[in-house]
Design a protein around this motif. Structure first.
Motif, short mmCIF file in Angstrom:
data_model
loop_
_atom_site.label_atom_id
_atom_site.label_comp_id
_atom_site.label_asym_id
_atom_site.label_seq_id
_atom_site.Cartn_x
_atom_site.Cartn_y
_atom_site.Cartn_z
N SER A 256 0.82 -1.22 0.00
CA SER A 256 0.00 0.00 0.00
C SER A 256 0.86 1.27 0.00
O SER A 256 2.01 1.25 0.41
CB SER A 256 -0.90 0.00 1.23
OG SER A 256 -1.65 -1.18 1.32
N PHE B 125 -1.88 -8.10 2.85
CA PHE B 125 -1.27 -6.76 2.82
C PHE B 125 0.05 -6.79 3.58
O PHE B 125 0.15 -7.39 4.65
CB PHE B 125 -2.19 -5.73 3.49
CG PHE B 125 -3.38 -5.33 2.66
CD1 PHE B 125 -3.33 -4.21 1.86
CD2 PHE B 125 -4.54 -6.08 2.69
CE1 PHE B 125 -4.42 -3.83 1.09
CE2 PHE B 125 -5.64 -5.72 1.92
CZ PHE B 125 -5.58 -4.59 1.12
N LEU C 229 2.36 -4.35 5.54
CA LEU C 229 2.34 -3.03 6.18
C LEU C 229 3.61 -2.87 7.01
O LEU C 229 3.77 -3.50 8.05
CB LEU C 229 1.09 -2.92 7.07
CG LEU C 229 0.96 -1.69 7.97
CD1 LEU C 229 1.11 -0.40 7.20
CD2 LEU C 229 -0.37 -1.73 8.72
N THR D 14 -3.55 1.56 3.99
CA THR D 14 -3.79 0.12 4.06
C THR D 14 -5.18 -0.17 4.61
O THR D 14 -5.93 -1.00 4.06
CB THR D 14 -2.72 -0.55 4.95
OG1 THR D 14 -1.43 -0.38 4.34
CG2 THR D 14 -3.00 -2.03 5.11
#
Length: 519
Positions: free
Chosen positions: A6, A157, A159, A168
């Motif tokens: 992201s 995801f 992060l 995100t």
């Protein structure tokens, strides 16, 4: 499954963590796709015609194509003025595009005026209102296309940074609404730090299906139940080493003059003794891939990806790996973070590093005062450090030196000794990073001090404290701005630092960097 990176993080090289996951999924022949929403999202916003009509913004947009071309080729890196102008204009476009969303946005920055990535309630609020995010038009269209074409059962995801957290969770909120049955997995460096806090309780139940701490290959395989070995999630990744795979990432599209290959040979830190170290506070063990496998990985990846630069991501590259690379050069320039050890005080060792392609070393010196270094258990001897800097200079290897001000044993007197050390060695230092110390909130040392709230939020990783020598952050900033940075020898070093991309682009500005145009 789909793996997503992201916004916002430095868009200079592909995300290494996702490349590791790709290697594991490839090995087990699991179908997947990758979305670097950071790179794509930034480019999407940059190419959006600006609402503002001021002269600077309009001029920056007119020159956008030229700026992007120069940063993706060699021209900008051979002209410092052109490089800085391109970076400044791109940041201006992003800033103006996101202004209506109450966000301060740049190539490496995402700060909301009201919402904090250190508060779980704010992250949940962002997930409930994804349309408020400035990247929403981009990721709504892109994720909708992927959901239709890939029909995933799992979306993960990665992060790693606070600057990614709000975006995100906006994307997670959108996906949870659009495809509630898809399993959502969240991992990465920042998530690891959250989960390693004492008394951790997951505030994201019902929003995220699984949170993963630490290296994610084995937990990911366990969660999607492909190995038949549920216990693999408890192993260290060295026992399940998969060669990173960058084939699904747009490695030639990043903001660099050619592909940069990021590679990590270890997790944790082999020294692991420094006081106030986040790695120690989080209990992260040191786990290294055998050097023979690292060399084979690098040779294979260089042959496949044809990078112009290798970025070794280890917290500190071990001397044994440096020696192995010297004996088996990867064939392209490389750089990474090292400790100031006695090995660098050996001129022949430094010359061997140079011959292997080492163009720059990032060095965590922290202080130029021996008492401070000893109190922090850094294991650094200033006499050896002096020899190392001189040897690296003589060998033609640039140094990016990191200094840390405001640690508990340091006051103004000790900080001035750091100033003296830097001035004395200014001709051996290529670049400088100046940071103010942050106390890890759950480190053992924090329990011995009077601490205060640093970031408001249940996900805060650091705490403020009453400095034992009365050297507050305000006084530290005054020293840095009015004394340290103003010394002519130091000011000239600081002016060399590439804006925004800093150490990630610094190798391209080093004397002796061998330009190898990508094929």
């Amino acid at each position: 499954m789909i793996l997503i990176y992201s916004p916002v993080a430095k868009p200079s090289e592909p995300p290494a963590g996702i490349a590791k996951l790709c290697g594991a999924l490839n090995h087990h022949r699991i179908k997947y796709s990758v979305l670097d929403a950071n790179l794509e999202g930034l480019l999407s916003l940059l190419k959006t015609p600006p609402a503002s009509s001021d002269t600077w913004t309009c001029r920056a947009f007119r020159h956008l194509s030229r700026h992007l071309t120069s940063l993706n080729g060699w021209n900008a890196y051979q002209d410092d003025g052109r490089y800085r102008r391109a970076i400044k204009d791109l940041n201006r476009l992003l800033e103006m595009t996101a202004r209506s969303s109450h966000v301060r946005l740049g190539l490496t920055n995402y700060q909301h005026e009201e919402l904090s990535p250190a508060r779980s309630t704010d992250l949940i609020r962002v997930a409930e209102n994804p349309a408020d995010n400035p990247f929403y038009p981009y990721f709504k269209k892109r994720l909708t296309e992927l959901l239709k074409s890939e029909q995933p059962s799992v979306i993960g995801f990665s992060l790693n940074y606070l600057s990614q957290a709000l975006c995100t969770f906006a994307m997670i909120g959108f996906l949870r609404r659009e495809c509630p049955r898809v399993k959502l997995i969240l991992g990465g460096g920042l998530v690891t730090s959250w989960m390693r806090r004492p008394y951790w309780q997951n505030p994201f139940k019902g929003l995220v299906d699984h949170l993963v701490a630490g290296p994610g290959e084995a937990p990911l395989l366990s969660l999607i139940d492909v190995t038949g070995l549920k216990e693999c999630s408890e192993r260290q990744f060295v026992n399940d080493h998969y060669r990173p795979n960058y084939d699904s990432l747009p490695i030639r599209d990043y903001f660099a003059p050619g592909p940069i290959l990021p590679y990590s040979s270890s997790s944790g830190c082999y020294w692991n003794r420094c006081s106030f170290c986040p790695e120690r506070a989080e209990g992260n063990p040191y786990v290294a891939i055998p050097v023979e496998e690292v060399i084979l990985d690098l040779l294979h990846l260089v042959d496949r990806q044809k990078p112009v630069l290798i970025h070794l991501l280890d917290n500190a590259i071990s001397p044994s790996l440096m020696k192995a690379i010297s004996e088996h050069p990867p064939g392209v320039p490389w750089y990474g973070f090292v400790r100031m050890t006695r090995h660098l005080a050996d001129p022949d060792f430094c010359l061997a590093l140079k011959r292997s392609g080492c163009v720059m070393l990032k060095i965590g010196l922290e202080s130029g005062d021996q008492t401070v270094l000893d109190d922090l258990q850094k294991g650094v001897n200033l006499e050896e450090a002096s020899s190392a800097l001189k040897n690296l200079k003589e060998a033609g290897i640039a140094t990016y030196v990191y200094l840390l001000f405001g640690t508990p044993p340091e006051g103004l007197i000790e900080a001035r000794r750091t100033l003296e050390f830097v001035v004395k060695h200014h001709d051996c230092i290529g670049f400088l990073n100046l940071a103010i110390f942050n106390m890890p909130i759950y480190g053992p040392e924090a329990q011995q001090m009077e601490t205060k709230t640093f970031y408001e939020g249940d996900l805060s990783l650091y705490t403020s404290f009453d400095h034992p020598k009365g050297w507050s952050r305000q006084l530290i900033r005054q020293f840095l701005d009015k004394e340290f940075k103003r010394h002519p020898a130091i000011a000239s070093i600081l002016r060399r630092d590439p804006p925004v991309f800093t150490s990630n682009h610094a190798p391209f500005f080093c004397d002796g960097f061998h330009i190898s145009h990508p094929t």
